[in-house]
Design an enzyme around this catalytic site. Structure first.
Site, PDB file in Angstrom:
ATOM      1  CE  LYS A  11       0.887   1.183   4.481  1.00  0.00           C
ATOM      2  NZ  LYS A  11       1.608   2.377   4.898  1.00  0.00           N
ATOM      3  CG  ASP A 156      -0.844  -0.469   7.850  1.00  0.00           C
ATOM      4  OD1 ASP A 156      -1.692   0.379   8.179  1.00  0.00           O
ATOM      5  OD2 ASP A 156       0.365  -0.206   7.703  1.00  0.00           O
TER       6      ASP A 156
HETATM    7  O1  C5P Z   1      -0.620  -1.935  14.346  1.00  0.00           O
HETATM    8  P1  C5P Z   1       0.839  -2.149  14.147  1.00  0.00           P
HETATM    9  O2  C5P Z   1       1.342  -3.367  14.865  1.00  0.00           O
HETATM   10  O3  C5P Z   1       1.269  -2.114  12.732  1.00  0.00           O
HETATM   11  O4  C5P Z   1       1.558  -0.911  14.835  1.00  0.00           O
HETATM   12  C1  C5P Z   1       2.922  -0.896  15.121  1.00  0.00           C
HETATM   13  C2  C5P Z   1       3.223   0.307  15.999  1.00  0.00           C
HETATM   14  O5  C5P Z   1       3.079   1.520  15.250  1.00  0.00           O
HETATM   15  C3  C5P Z   1       2.311   0.472  17.198  1.00  0.00           C
HETATM   16  O6  C5P Z   1       2.753  -0.298  18.288  1.00  0.00           O
HETATM   17  C4  C5P Z   1       2.421   1.973  17.475  1.00  0.00           C
HETATM   18  O7  C5P Z   1       3.634   2.271  18.128  1.00  0.00           O
HETATM   19  C5  C5P Z   1       2.527   2.544  16.069  1.00  0.00           C
HETATM   20  N1  C5P Z   1       1.207   2.941  15.541  1.00  0.00           N
HETATM   21  C6  C5P Z   1       0.598   4.066  16.069  1.00  0.00           C
HETATM   22  N2  C5P Z   1      -0.637   4.431  15.617  1.00  0.00           N
HETATM   23  C7  C5P Z   1      -1.251   3.743  14.633  1.00  0.00           C
HETATM   24  C8  C5P Z   1      -0.632   2.594  14.069  1.00  0.00           C
HETATM   25  C9  C5P Z   1       0.608   2.222  14.546  1.00  0.00           C
HETATM   26  O8  C5P Z   1       1.144   4.734  16.957  1.00  0.00           O
HETATM   27  N3  C5P Z   1      -2.433   4.138  14.211  1.00  0.00           N
END
Ligand code: C5P
Length: 318
Positions: A11, A156
């Site tokens: 993406k 994502d």
């Molecule tokens: O959801 P995912 O595991 O991909 O997110 C990884 C990290 O990215 C989260 O632990 C957070 O620190 C950050 N993040 C965030 N806000 C989001 C998505 C991700 O702060 N909306």
């Protein structure tokens, strides 16, 4: 041994507005995702002779392709976790599950830690393949349930599961389809060293804490209108990414690459998601190839490719 293979796409965030840090450690987002032609494939090698009644049905995981050496091959891999999560869901809701042992093979076309949802794509592809396997002997799950499981794997993952063009809110997992006319062409420049998503989100908090005004970019109306024209020139003026300043602050080389792409004639230059991948919107496939060639020719970029979007969500392939 038989096989099930599925594909999921990268993406780019055409818009990435980042709100405040929430109590759960995530940030509220207003984002527009578009899936690109770049993809990973996930193959399940299925051993029907060996049945697994409890614990993980995954025996081993192997990775080939782009950045393969930096991808974990143990149970922490998102594709492995996706298979476990789906099997656990069936066990919790449909009684005992006697599934075959599977080995997972991932072939990567999406850079790792590049801001293009490569790990999320692997999780989405693994969910689709494992769902095809489990629904041979159990009821198929609706997309809403698959999306909920996807959201538990990462912010994502629901988008890479569904693909296309979507408005993402919440932490990016709440999706609303958007209209997008035509095909948009990109030159993508990859970096030898990836960037950690949490580090970039932390950096925006630090910069804002120090008084920097970065967004939040909350309005997607102009972008939505541009997407309906199908005109890349119009789209170029509406791209926004609040994570671009923090990503460039952490890695100056990204800023230099974005500028080099503008000099090479790209319509727009943005960091993809949390970076470091630099994405250059171009007017055609040929234009994208020219911009990429220019960037690669004089050593200003390490590696890259051209890509187009939108494409589809995770799906089984023959
Ligand atoms: O959801 P995912 O595991 O991909 O997110 C990884 C990290 O990215 C989260 O632990 C957070 O620190 C950050 N993040 C965030 N806000 C989001 C998505 C991700 O702060 N909306």
């Amino acid at each position: 041994m038989r096989h099930l293979t599925s594909r999921a796409h990268a993406k780019v965030n055409l818009h990435l507005g980042v709100g405040d840090l929430r109590e759960d450690g995530f940030h509220d987002l207003v984002t527009v995702f578009q899936s690109l032609s770049l993809a990973d494939t996930v193959t399940l090698d299925i051993d029907d002779e060996e049945r697994v009644a409890s614990g993980s049905i995954v025996g081993a995981l192997g990775v080939s392709g782009l950045d393969a050496a930096s991808v974990p091959t143990d149970a922490s891999n998102l594709a492995w976790r996706a298979v476990d999560k789906l099997v656990d869901h069936y066990r919790a809701h449909h009684g005992p599950v006697d599934a075959p042992r599977v080995n997972i093979r991932i072939h990567k076309g999406i850079p790792t830690a590049g801001g293009m949802a490569g790990g999320s794509a692997d999780a989405a592809a693994a969910l689709v393949a494992a769902h095809a396997l489990l629904s041979e002997s159990h009821p198929a799950l609706p997309m809403t349930t698959l999306s909920e499981l996807a959201a538990e794997l990462g912010s994502d993952v629901p988008f890479t599961l569904r693909g296309g063009t979507m408005l993402g809110t919440g932490r990016g997992e709440q999706l609303t389809p958007m209209l997008s006319r035509g095909t948009y062409h990109w030159a993508l420049v990859f970096f030898r060293e990836g960037l950690s998503t949490p580090t970039v989100f932390h950096e925006i908090d630090e910069l804002r804490g120090g008084g920097a005004v970065i967004g939040p970019s909350l309005h997607t109306g102009e972008l939505a209108r541009a997407l309906m024209t199908g005109d890349p020139q119009q789209l170029a003026g509406t791209l926004a990414n609040d994570l671009q300043v923090p990503a460039i602050t952490l890695r100056r080389d990204i800023g230099r690459t974005l500028e080099a792409g503008r000099q090479a004639g790209a319509l727009a230059a943005i960091v993809s998601g949390s970076g470091p991948t630099a994405a250059f919107l171009c007017s055609s496939e040929l234009h994208a190839r020219d911009v990429l060639d220019d960037l690669l020719a004089d050593g200003r970029a390490y590696s890259g490719t051209t890509a187009y979007g939108p494409t589809r969500g995770a799906h089984l392939v023959d």
